[in-house]
Design a protein around this motif. Structure first.
Motif, mmCIF file in Angstrom:
data_model
loop_
_atom_site.group_PDB
_atom_site.id
_atom_site.type_symbol
_atom_site.label_atom_id
_atom_site.label_comp_id
_atom_site.label_asym_id
_atom_site.label_seq_id
_atom_site.Cartn_x
_atom_site.Cartn_y
_atom_site.Cartn_z
ATOM 1 N N ARG A 139 0.797 -1.524 0.122
ATOM 2 C CA ARG A 139 0.384 0.180 0.071
ATOM 3 C C ARG A 139 1.029 1.280 0.306
ATOM 4 N NH1 ARG A 139 -5.452 -1.294 1.436
ATOM 5 N NH2 ARG A 139 -6.095 -3.764 1.992
ATOM 6 N N LYS B 86 -10.103 6.796 -6.112
ATOM 7 C CA LYS B 86 -10.291 6.619 -4.285
ATOM 8 C C LYS B 86 -11.344 5.646 -4.044
ATOM 9 C CE LYS B 86 -8.800 10.775 -4.520
ATOM 10 N NZ LYS B 86 -7.814 10.908 -6.362
ATOM 11 N N HIS C 190 -9.208 5.844 2.136
ATOM 12 C CA HIS C 190 -8.063 6.532 1.214
ATOM 13 C C HIS C 190 -7.723 8.046 0.075
ATOM 14 C CE1 HIS C 190 -6.347 5.755 -3.141
ATOM 15 N NE2 HIS C 190 -5.150 5.436 -2.630
ATOM 16 N N TYR D 229 -6.088 9.784 2.525
ATOM 17 C CA TYR D 229 -4.882 9.358 2.737
ATOM 18 C C TYR D 229 -3.984 10.634 1.241
ATOM 19 C CZ TYR D 229 -0.667 7.060 0.322
ATOM 20 O OH TYR D 229 -0.085 6.710 -0.429
#
Length: 424
Positions: A77, A142, A147, A150
């Motif tokens: 990730r 997205k 996320h 982030y």
């Protein structure tokens, strides 16, 4: 800084010097600047001599790996965050080299990851040129609210740091429009990027003739036997989902079923060749997905996959093909259509993005909507050998006139000289 008549010291800051369209542009740019007499050093966070363009091995310019100590991902990730950090480390190394040699680079060419720009501005006195292949924030999907949180600071950093470059280039009018729509603050500030098309080397006629004579011996025996005597549709792209390679398979199946009476269709096959990196989970997973799709469509014996290839094998694949099928939608520019047309092969591409600027519909290739039936109709037209050869000849002339390496190099040389001389 250097005066106009002096040759320049130029550095490139690139995240991963592998085998892709962005890497092809960087290598071409480095080679052309060397040919114009400049000293060129390429810095990258990853470089594998077994998986690179051959020009990086000739010694014409140096290639230095830096920043690789930082991981590419955190538990598979945070790819973007890791890329930002790795490129910032590359930028720090460039600054250290300049300090150690007590000689600054005149121009530093940054692409893909703009987070390196403020580091270079802080630690060097170099002019920074940023090449935007496409806004990264639009490439990142997205996947969830977390996320999105982030990505939010990364997206903000991208716009902020991109705008700090002394000059911004983009690869097409399509990307220029997307850039202006995406980075509205920069657009309001009047920071409109300049379009600077990629280019390809144009093979000489005798080189193409040699490839036509020898492709059977250059390719692996199993692949050569598979292609022998067939109308070969060739797809060249990385094994990534965004490249929409499934369209090549489903369009090919629809052609066989719906246009079987047209010349050349019954004898057609499909070869899907692409960059394949075992380090990347998506490459591995998508390759299996495509294999499953071929089985589901009952196309065994009609479709073959090639995982990565050398430059010589690329030339052989093009020599053995009747047309190239290019499936990405809204592609930023696309170097494969240029390579195909330079080799005298017509291109079938999606009617969107960069190919609309490089492929002349009905003259150097065909543009179609990204649907299996539309691709099937276009592929059936290109299965006609006579028509494919006529279009291929015009395609080669088109690339020679508009996308040659010489024109690319002359313009880039002019850009960096003006930038170094404070005239931009």
């Amino acid at each position: 800084m250097a005066s106009k008549k002096q040759n320049l010291r130029i550095a490139f800051c690139h995240p991963d010097l592998g085998l892709g369209g962005a890497e092809r542009l960087v290598v071409d740019a480095a080679c052309e600047l060397c040919d114009h007499g400049h000293t060129v050093d390429v810095y990258t966070a990853y470089y594998d001599k077994n998986r690179c363009f051959k020009e990086t091995l000739t010694g014409q310019f140096s290639v230095t790996e830096a920043g690789s100590c930082f991981p590419r991902t955190v538990f598979n990730r945070m790819h973007a965050l890791c890329a930002y950090v790795r490129c910032m480390l590359v930028a720090m190394w460039i600054a250290y080299v300049a300090l150690r040699q007590t000689k600054q680079y005149d121009v530093i060419f940054v692409d893909q990851v703009s987070a390196a720009i403020p580091v270079l501005l802080l630690l060097t006195r170099s002019k920074v040129l940023f090449y935007c292949h496409f806004p990264d924030l639009l490439l990142a999907q997205k996947r969830s609210g977390i996320h999105g949180l982030y990505r939010w600071p990364l997206d903000a950093i991208e716009e902020l740091t991109t705008g700090q470059a002394h000059q911004i280039l983009v690869n097409s009018k399509f990307t220029q429009g997307i850039f202006r729509e995406t980075f509205r603050r920069l657009d309001r500030q009047g920071k409109v990027p300049e379009v600077f098309y990629p280019a390809v080397p144009i093979p000489m006629d005798d080189e193409l003739a040699e490839a036509q004579r020898t492709w059977r011996t250059v390719l692996k025996p199993e692949l050569a036997a598979f292609m022998e005597g067939k109308h070969v549709f060739l797809s060249i792209n990385r094994f990534e989902r965004k490249k929409n390679l499934a369209l090549a398979v489903t369009g090919f199946k629809a052609m066989l079923e719906e246009h079987c009476a047209q010349p050349g269709v019954a004898d057609s096959i499909l070869v899907i060749a692409g960059g394949y990196d075992r380090r990347l989970a998506e490459n591995r997973e998508h390759f299996e997905e495509l294999m499953d799709l071929v089985a589901k469509c009952q196309l065994q014996g009609k479709v073959m996959f090639v995982q990565s290839f050398t430059d010589a094998e690329r030339g052989a694949l093009l020599a053995a093909s009747c047309a190239v099928v290019y499936t990405p939608t809204n592609e930023h520019f696309g170097i494969v259509p240029l390579e195909a047309m330079a080799a005298g092969r017509p291109v079938l591409a999606c009617n969107s993005g960069g190919p609309r600027e490089s492929v002349l519909h009905g003259t150097t290739g065909l543009l179609a909507e990204p649907q299996p039936d539309a691709f099937a109709r276009a592929m059936a037209q290109l299965a006609d050998t006579s028509r494919a050869q006529t279009i291929g000849k015009l395609a080669r002339e088109h690339v020679h006139q508009k996308f040659s390496r010489q024109a690319f190099g002359d313009r880039l040389n002019d850009i960096v000289r003006k930038l170094a001389a404070n005239r931009i």
